[in-house]
Design an enzyme around this catalytic site. Structure first.
Site, PDB file in Angstrom:
ATOM      1  N   THR A   1      -2.639   8.538   5.966  1.00 49.44           N
ATOM      2  CA  THR A   1      -1.364   8.244   6.617  1.00 49.44           C
ATOM      3  C   THR A   1      -0.249   8.477   5.395  1.00 49.44           C
ATOM      4  O   THR A   1      -0.702   7.982   3.932  1.00 49.44           O
ATOM      5  CB  THR A   1      -0.965   7.334   7.892  1.00 49.44           C
TER       6      THR A   1
ATOM      7  N   GLY B   1      -2.077   3.381   5.807  1.00 53.27           N
ATOM      8  CA  GLY B   1      -2.847   2.639   6.294  1.00 53.27           C
ATOM      9  C   GLY B   1      -3.273   2.246   7.405  1.00 53.27           C
ATOM     10  O   GLY B   1      -3.808   1.066   7.975  1.00 53.27           O
TER      11      GLY B   1
HETATM   12  N1  GLY Z   1      -2.611   7.692  13.232  1.00 52.11           N
HETATM   13  C1  GLY Z   1      -2.123   6.740  12.644  1.00 52.11           C
HETATM   14  C2  GLY Z   1      -0.588   6.156  13.048  1.00 52.11           C
HETATM   15  O1  GLY Z   1      -0.203   6.652  14.104  1.00 52.11           O
HETATM   16  O2  GLY Z   1      -0.792   5.298  12.616  1.00 52.11           O
END
Ligand code: GLY
Length: 564
Positions: free
Chosen positions: A376, A468
């Protein structure tokens, strides 16, 4: 015609790519406007927009599209995200949810194998993708708050894609990791761009993305509907179907971002604004701070075993509630008020032994151990007029599903893996989630993304977020606590070693290069298991201080702050 989108104001590509005054992991003290992103080139694009009279929303749109080109790990067209925006004129905070949704043909058991475990198809390949939200999300945010033309804001990204950018060590390394771990080079459309000669694009080489450039130019000229109903939609659906996926034209056509009321958490005179569900981030921030408000953290001390123990125990309990109760608010009744009430916090607090870890298994059902992961990307931007964008976007894992839409040049997310893909079993991040996050057609999967704006005395004080995975909320929390409770400067608050507890596994994760051994020994003495991992998070933050803006890019990775 499409190539005519060009650069705004006759600026050349060199301006965006040279960026020699921007240093990775930098701190900048600015007087008027500032930003921090995961990429020096994206920071340079945003800085240019701000310097030329664009506002924070304009810069956020330009930075987002630029990240889709220069930070393909998490910057995206084929993913989603959350925006927290402070509008200086109305002095109000807005939040936009452009999270992906499950395709209509999705089912609760679509990834369950005969032995009950999830298949790898929720992680890799065309079947892993939820309906992307980024392009309509950016368009909705731009329509409400933007001041420069959509086309002008996409132009830098399109130009960088067409002319190429210099691959950095991080991109080469992370391509290599995903090739070894998930064979993302198995997809010809991906291999052709990111694995020249069968190897990850080499650090120092120039990466040109012609298909992506054309896609961006089309979206710049034709608007977001090109992505959802036009030529790009056609390429997405045809590419996905040819590769065995289920996403359909109707899924794209019907996708809509949602403006939501922000979560507001009060803590020691500060107002913390962040995302409501389907983000679990706001919930965890609120729950942990509620629980911690009954402990004397200052007395425990900065980076002491006692303080880390209390934070871990509060987090453990917040993640238990997260996994049991959170889901898409459109499809699940979430007892949000009760979960964030002072009574709930008091109950959880009473179950914490200040001298000893409480095994999660004594508080909930046990489950298996996780892999480690963190992806992310987050950026923070403040403009001269006082508007602020705090935005986190993701493809889920690095490079999402690993599947590039043939002829369109961008990765699709693997956000379906954020659903409960096999009830009672851990997902990619070791999270064991309940039926509230089960797959249903049209549903948004729970997220950990936690973009934040902190206000003090009705003025912006702090802006931050992180990458993270499930460690995003605890990363954001630690920076907030380091500043508000422990009085650290923003650079020190961001640089401080991080710890993470998510209930299961029964361990505190720590950063192996940063946490001192005596501290780990003291944490172990309190009954905690500890586990080393790679750097936790990648924070991009701003602090408003004495008439200046302090912009910080996390020293753990290659991002950059900028300002003037
Ligand atoms: N896919 C990571 C989140 O949405 O936190």
């Amino acid at each position: 015609m499409m190539r005519g989108a060009g650069f705004p104001c006759g600026v050349t590509l060199a301006l965006f790519l040279a960026a020699s005054h921007l240093h990775a992991g930098s701190t900048v003290i600015a007087k008027k406007a500032a930003l921090s992103t995961a990429s020096p080139a994206a920071t340079s694009v945003g800085l240019h927009v701000l310097r030329n009279g664009g506002n924070a929303m304009d810069a956020a749109v330009a930075v987002s599209f630029a990240l889709a080109v220069v930070h393909p790990q998490a910057g995206n067209l084929g993913g989603g995200g959350f925006l927290v925006y402070y509008d200086a004129e109305s002095k109000s905070v807005w939040t936009l949810d452009f999270r992906e949704t499950a395709p209509r043909a999705a089912t609760a058991t679509m990834y369950v194998q005969p032995d009950g475990t999830p298949s790898t198809k929720s992680r890799t390949g065309a079947r892993a993708s939820g309906v992307p939200g980024t392009v309509r999300g950016l368009a909705a945010a731009h329509k409400r708050f933007g001041s420069r033309s959509w086309k002008e804001l996409i132009a830098p990204a399109a130009s960088i894609a067409r002319e190429g950018f210099r691959v950095d060590d991080e991109l080469q390394r992370e391509l290599g990791e995903e090739k070894s771990e998930r064979c993302i080079d198995q997809f010809p459309s991906t291999a052709a761009i990111f694995f020249p000669g069968g190897k990850p694009a080499a650090a120092g080489s120039t990466l040109v993305q012609k298909d992506l450039a054309t896609t961006l130019e089309r979206i710049a000229v034709l608007g977001p509907n090109d992505f959802y109903e036009g030529e790009t939609a056609k390429r997405i659906v045809e590419g996905i179907h040819a590769a065995g996926g289920i996403l359909a034209f109707r899924d794209l056509r019907d996708y809509q971002p949602v403006w939501r009321a922000p979560v507001k958490v009060l803590f020691r005179g500060y107002e913390i604004y962040t995302m409501a569900p389907p983000s679990a981030g706001g919930f965890i921030v609120g729950s942990v701070l509620n629980i911690l408000s009954g402990f004397d953290l200052e007395a425990a001390g900065f980076q002491t075993a006692t303080a880390i123990h209390l934070q871990a125990e509060a987090s453990r309990r917040a993640y238990i509630d997260r996994n049991r109760y959170l889901g898409d608010p459109a499809m699940t009744r979430i007892p949000y008020r009760e979960l964030l009430s002072s009574e709930r916090a008091a109950q959880w607090r009473a179950s914490i032994d200040p001298q000893r870890a409480t095994p999660t298994v004594t508080l909930m059902q046990p489950a298996a151990a996780p892999p480690e992961s963190s992806h992310t990307t987050h950026f923070s931007i403040a403009d001269e007029a006082g508007n602020i964008a705090s935005m986190t976007t993701t493809l889920n894992e690095n490079f999402g599903s690993g599947f590039i839409v043939p002829g369109a040049g961008f990765f699709l997310n693997n956000e379906m893996d954020d659903f409960t893909t096999a009830p009672g079993k851990p997902n990619r991040y070791g999270m064991v989630q309940g039926s509230t996050n089960a797959i249903e057609p049209g549903k948004r999967m729970v997220s950990s993304m936690t973009p934040v704006i902190v206000m003090k005395d009705a003025r912006p004080f702090l802006v931050l977020g992180s990458r993270g995975g499930p460690a995003i909320p605890t990363t954001v929390l630690q920076v907030i606590l380091n500043v508000i409770v422990f009085g650290k400067s923003l650079p020190d608050a961001v640089a401080a070693p991080r710890f993470h507890h998510q209930g299961l596994p029964e361990e505190i994760f720590y950063e192996y290069e940063r946490a001192p051994e005596p501290l780990l020994a003291a944490i172990r003495k309190l009954g905690h298991g500890v586990r080393a991992r790679e750097p936790i998070g990648d924070v991009h933050a701003l602090q408003f201080q004495n008439g200046t803006i302090v912009a910080v890019a996390d020293p753990r990775r290659g991002g950059a702050a900028g300002g003037y």
